[in-house]
Design an enzyme around this catalytic site. Structure first.
Site, PDB file in Angstrom:
ATOM      1  N   LYS A  39       6.021   5.684  -0.534  1.00  0.00           N
ATOM      2  CA  LYS A  39       6.755   6.441   0.495  1.00  0.00           C
ATOM      3  C   LYS A  39       8.252   6.464   0.233  1.00  0.00           C
ATOM      4  O   LYS A  39       8.972   7.272   0.820  1.00  0.00           O
ATOM      5  CB  LYS A  39       6.461   5.861   1.875  1.00  0.00           C
ATOM      6  CG  LYS A  39       5.117   6.337   2.381  1.00  0.00           C
ATOM      7  CD  LYS A  39       4.960   6.093   3.840  1.00  0.00           C
ATOM      8  CE  LYS A  39       3.617   6.650   4.288  1.00  0.00           C
ATOM      9  NZ  LYS A  39       3.132   5.985   5.480  1.00  0.00           N
ATOM     10  N   HIS A  46      -5.968   3.724  -0.711  1.00  0.00           N
ATOM     11  CA  HIS A  46      -5.971   3.373   0.716  1.00  0.00           C
ATOM     12  C   HIS A  46      -6.072   4.584   1.637  1.00  0.00           C
ATOM     13  O   HIS A  46      -6.103   4.439   2.853  1.00  0.00           O
ATOM     14  CB  HIS A  46      -4.751   2.493   1.069  1.00  0.00           C
ATOM     15  CG  HIS A  46      -3.440   3.221   1.078  1.00  0.00           C
ATOM     16  ND1 HIS A  46      -2.727   3.467  -0.077  1.00  0.00           N
ATOM     17  CD2 HIS A  46      -2.713   3.754   2.080  1.00  0.00           C
ATOM     18  CE1 HIS A  46      -1.621   4.129   0.246  1.00  0.00           C
ATOM     19  NE2 HIS A  46      -1.595   4.315   1.541  1.00  0.00           N
ATOM     20  N   HIS A  47      -6.149   5.805   1.065  1.00  0.00           N
ATOM     21  CA  HIS A  47      -6.403   6.983   1.908  1.00  0.00           C
ATOM     22  C   HIS A  47      -7.723   7.652   1.554  1.00  0.00           C
ATOM     23  O   HIS A  47      -7.963   8.790   1.939  1.00  0.00           O
ATOM     24  CB  HIS A  47      -5.254   7.995   1.791  1.00  0.00           C
ATOM     25  CG  HIS A  47      -4.022   7.555   2.525  1.00  0.00           C
ATOM     26  ND1 HIS A  47      -3.922   7.567   3.899  1.00  0.00           N
ATOM     27  CD2 HIS A  47      -2.846   7.046   2.075  1.00  0.00           C
ATOM     28  CE1 HIS A  47      -2.725   7.105   4.258  1.00  0.00           C
ATOM     29  NE2 HIS A  47      -2.063   6.774   3.163  1.00  0.00           N
ATOM     30  N   HIS A 103       0.800  -1.230   0.000  1.00  0.00           N
ATOM     31  CA  HIS A 103       0.000   0.000   0.000  1.00  0.00           C
ATOM     32  C   HIS A 103       0.834   1.283   0.000  1.00  0.00           C
ATOM     33  O   HIS A 103       0.500   2.244  -0.645  1.00  0.00           O
ATOM     34  CB  HIS A 103      -1.014  -0.004   1.157  1.00  0.00           C
ATOM     35  CG  HIS A 103      -0.394   0.091   2.519  1.00  0.00           C
ATOM     36  ND1 HIS A 103       0.248  -0.967   3.114  1.00  0.00           N
ATOM     37  CD2 HIS A 103      -0.297   1.116   3.402  1.00  0.00           C
ATOM     38  CE1 HIS A 103       0.690  -0.598   4.300  1.00  0.00           C
ATOM     39  NE2 HIS A 103       0.377   0.665   4.503  1.00  0.00           N
ATOM     40  N   ASP A 104       1.935   1.271   0.742  1.00  0.00           N
ATOM     41  CA  ASP A 104       2.700   2.512   0.885  1.00  0.00           C
ATOM     42  C   ASP A 104       3.987   2.528   0.080  1.00  0.00           C
ATOM     43  O   ASP A 104       4.929   3.244   0.449  1.00  0.00           O
ATOM     44  CB  ASP A 104       3.031   2.738   2.375  1.00  0.00           C
ATOM     45  CG  ASP A 104       1.962   3.563   3.060  1.00  0.00           C
ATOM     46  OD1 ASP A 104       1.172   4.231   2.350  1.00  0.00           O
ATOM     47  OD2 ASP A 104       1.915   3.552   4.298  1.00  0.00           O
ATOM     48  N   ASP A 133      -4.742  -0.646   8.034  1.00  0.00           N
ATOM     49  CA  ASP A 133      -3.611   0.276   8.156  1.00  0.00           C
ATOM     50  C   ASP A 133      -3.800   1.198   9.359  1.00  0.00           C
ATOM     51  O   ASP A 133      -2.877   1.400  10.154  1.00  0.00           O
ATOM     52  CB  ASP A 133      -3.515   1.098   6.861  1.00  0.00           C
ATOM     53  CG  ASP A 133      -2.179   1.804   6.723  1.00  0.00           C
ATOM     54  OD1 ASP A 133      -1.184   1.289   7.258  1.00  0.00           O
ATOM     55  OD2 ASP A 133      -2.136   2.860   6.063  1.00  0.00           O
ATOM     56  N   HIS A 186       2.600  10.425  -1.713  1.00  0.00           N
ATOM     57  CA  HIS A 186       3.089   9.038  -1.743  1.00  0.00           C
ATOM     58  C   HIS A 186       2.106   8.133  -2.485  1.00  0.00           C
ATOM     59  O   HIS A 186       2.494   7.122  -3.035  1.00  0.00           O
ATOM     60  CB  HIS A 186       3.395   8.503  -0.339  1.00  0.00           C
ATOM     61  CG  HIS A 186       2.211   8.031   0.440  1.00  0.00           C
ATOM     62  ND1 HIS A 186       1.410   8.861   1.169  1.00  0.00           N
ATOM     63  CD2 HIS A 186       1.685   6.794   0.590  1.00  0.00           C
ATOM     64  CE1 HIS A 186       0.457   8.160   1.752  1.00  0.00           C
ATOM     65  NE2 HIS A 186       0.593   6.898   1.423  1.00  0.00           N
TER      66      HIS A 186
HETATM   67 FE   LIG Z   1      -0.377   5.423   2.818  1.00  0.00          FE
HETATM   68 FE   LIG Z   2       0.818   1.820   6.255  1.00  0.00          FE
END
Ligand SMILES: [Fe+2]
Ligand SMILES: [Fe+2]
Length: 371
Positions: A224, A282-283, A220-221, A311, A249
């Site tokens: 970053k 996911h945000h 998911h991240d 998360d 990100h």
């Molecule tokens: Fe994220």
């Molecule tokens: Fe995360």
């Protein structure tokens, strides 16, 4: 026969399960007595063996729970071998019934599958044959098909491992230290799987969906990696400017995923949509107040709604540079507050509440203090 399998597979069924069904149909042309082909996957971290793929919808009589591999001597022995085992459902130890999907099957041929010498699961073929009728030619055919199936699974897993390894390598190279250190990704993937399992019946989610949730949630991240260390590791709240950089990100992650898929020629690979959705959404929040697109309600794909709750739960319950870990009950209460404010998916939050013992177990087993 091989050419036929290859040409059927060239039609690219969308999912692993679709491809397993194609293989199963081909197998039935040689061995019409084969009633089911299925696959169970092993998770080393939890020692659990779970059904993953089946050529038919699961119709088994309640034998669908997970099995602890190490607590079962017969399975543990088989996983260390190269060869398969012929099992008669009538007479043998009841443990083998976990493999039985079709109540009319008489015997099964169960073969351990490996990836780089590591045991990853079992392929199981159920047949109408009595054990004494399953001759060497038939067994060799089953072994060949088990190899096809394990190749197919390995291909899929190596994609995710490649993505994770790429991210890890880039991170090592640039000396980034992800502020979500430790076992965050492992825990979050486990939480996502528990939620998906809870929703499976209602949303008719396949075992494949659930396992992919587990596999892909870790990505998911990935964006970053493109955020500077000073923002990622800042030991305090971010200011507005920093927060808007941090938000990039998501788009960076989507770009990165596309790039890797392209580099490895996997753009058309099945199941990549689920990966993209998790990274891209996911945000997002149910009321449209999330980012980057401000999607609302069901426009946010289910896999992303699940990842979001998993998360946030982990963010609340683990240590971060700016906060102490929250106790389980407080974290669930916070998720419920966010759900009432129409930020989080109600079913996903309820799944956390209803499976809190399992969540607590993961929190303990995969705690960063244990590293
Ligand atoms: Fe994220
Ligand atoms: Fe995360």
């Amino acid at each position: 026969m091989d050419a036929k399998v290859i040409s059927l597979l060239a039609n690219k069924p969308d999912t692993l399960n679709g491809r397993l069904q194609v293989l199963h149909e081909c197998l039935r042309q040689s061995l019409p007595q084969t009633k089911q082909s299925s696959c169970l996957l092993y998770d080393e971290k939890t020692d659990l063996l779970k059904k993953f793929l089946s050529s038919h919808h699961f119709t088994n009589g309640g034998y669908d729970e997970c099995i602890h591999l190490k607590s079962n001597q017969a399975l543990f022995t088989l996983c260390q071998q190269e060869e398969g085992k012929l099992v008669s459902f009538d007479t043998d130890d009841s443990i083998w019934r976990h493999f039985q999907q079709d109540p009319d099957s008489v015997t099964a041929f169960i073969i351990p599958i490996k990836q780089a010498q590591r045991f990853i699961g079992f392929v199981c073929f159920e047949t109408e044959f009595l054990a004494e009728n399953l001759n060497d030619t038939a067994i060799n055919t089953l072994i060949l098909y088990a190899q096809f199936i394990s190749m197919m699974i390995n291909e899929e897993f190596s994609l995710v491992n490649t993505l994770l390894a790429t991210v890890r390598a880039a991170r090592d190279f640039t000396d980034f230290r992800d502020f979500e250190t430790g076992l965050h990704l492992d825990r979050m993937a486990c939480y996502a799987r528990i939620i998906a399992t809870h929703l499976a019946k209602k949303h008719r989610l396949s075992d494949e969906f659930i396992e992919h949730m587990y596999l892909f949630a870790r990505l998911h991240d990935i964006g970053k990696i493109g955020i500077s260390d000073s923002i990622l590791n800042k030991p305090g709240r971010l200011d507005d400017a920093e927060r808007s950089i941090m938000k990039t990100h998501v788009s960076k992650g989507v770009d990165m995923l596309e790039q890797v898929l392209q580099d490895y020629n996997l753009v058309d690979m099945r199941d990549t949509d689920m990966m993209r959705n998790i990274v891209a959404c996911h945000h997002e929040y149910i009321d449209g107040s999330g980012y980057p697109k401000g999607l609302k309600g069901d426009d946010i794909p289910l896999e992303a709604r699940i990842a979001t709750v998993a998360d946030i739960f982990d963010a609340l319950t683990c240590h971060r540079p700016y906060k102490k870990p929250w106790p389980l009950e407080d974290a669930i209460a916070e998720l419920e507050k966010m759900q009432q404010a129409n930020k989080l998916d109600a079913e996903c939050v309820a799944a956390v509440r209803e499976n809190k013992a399992e969540f607590e177990k993961i929190m303990k087993e995969l705690s960063d203090d244990k590293k």
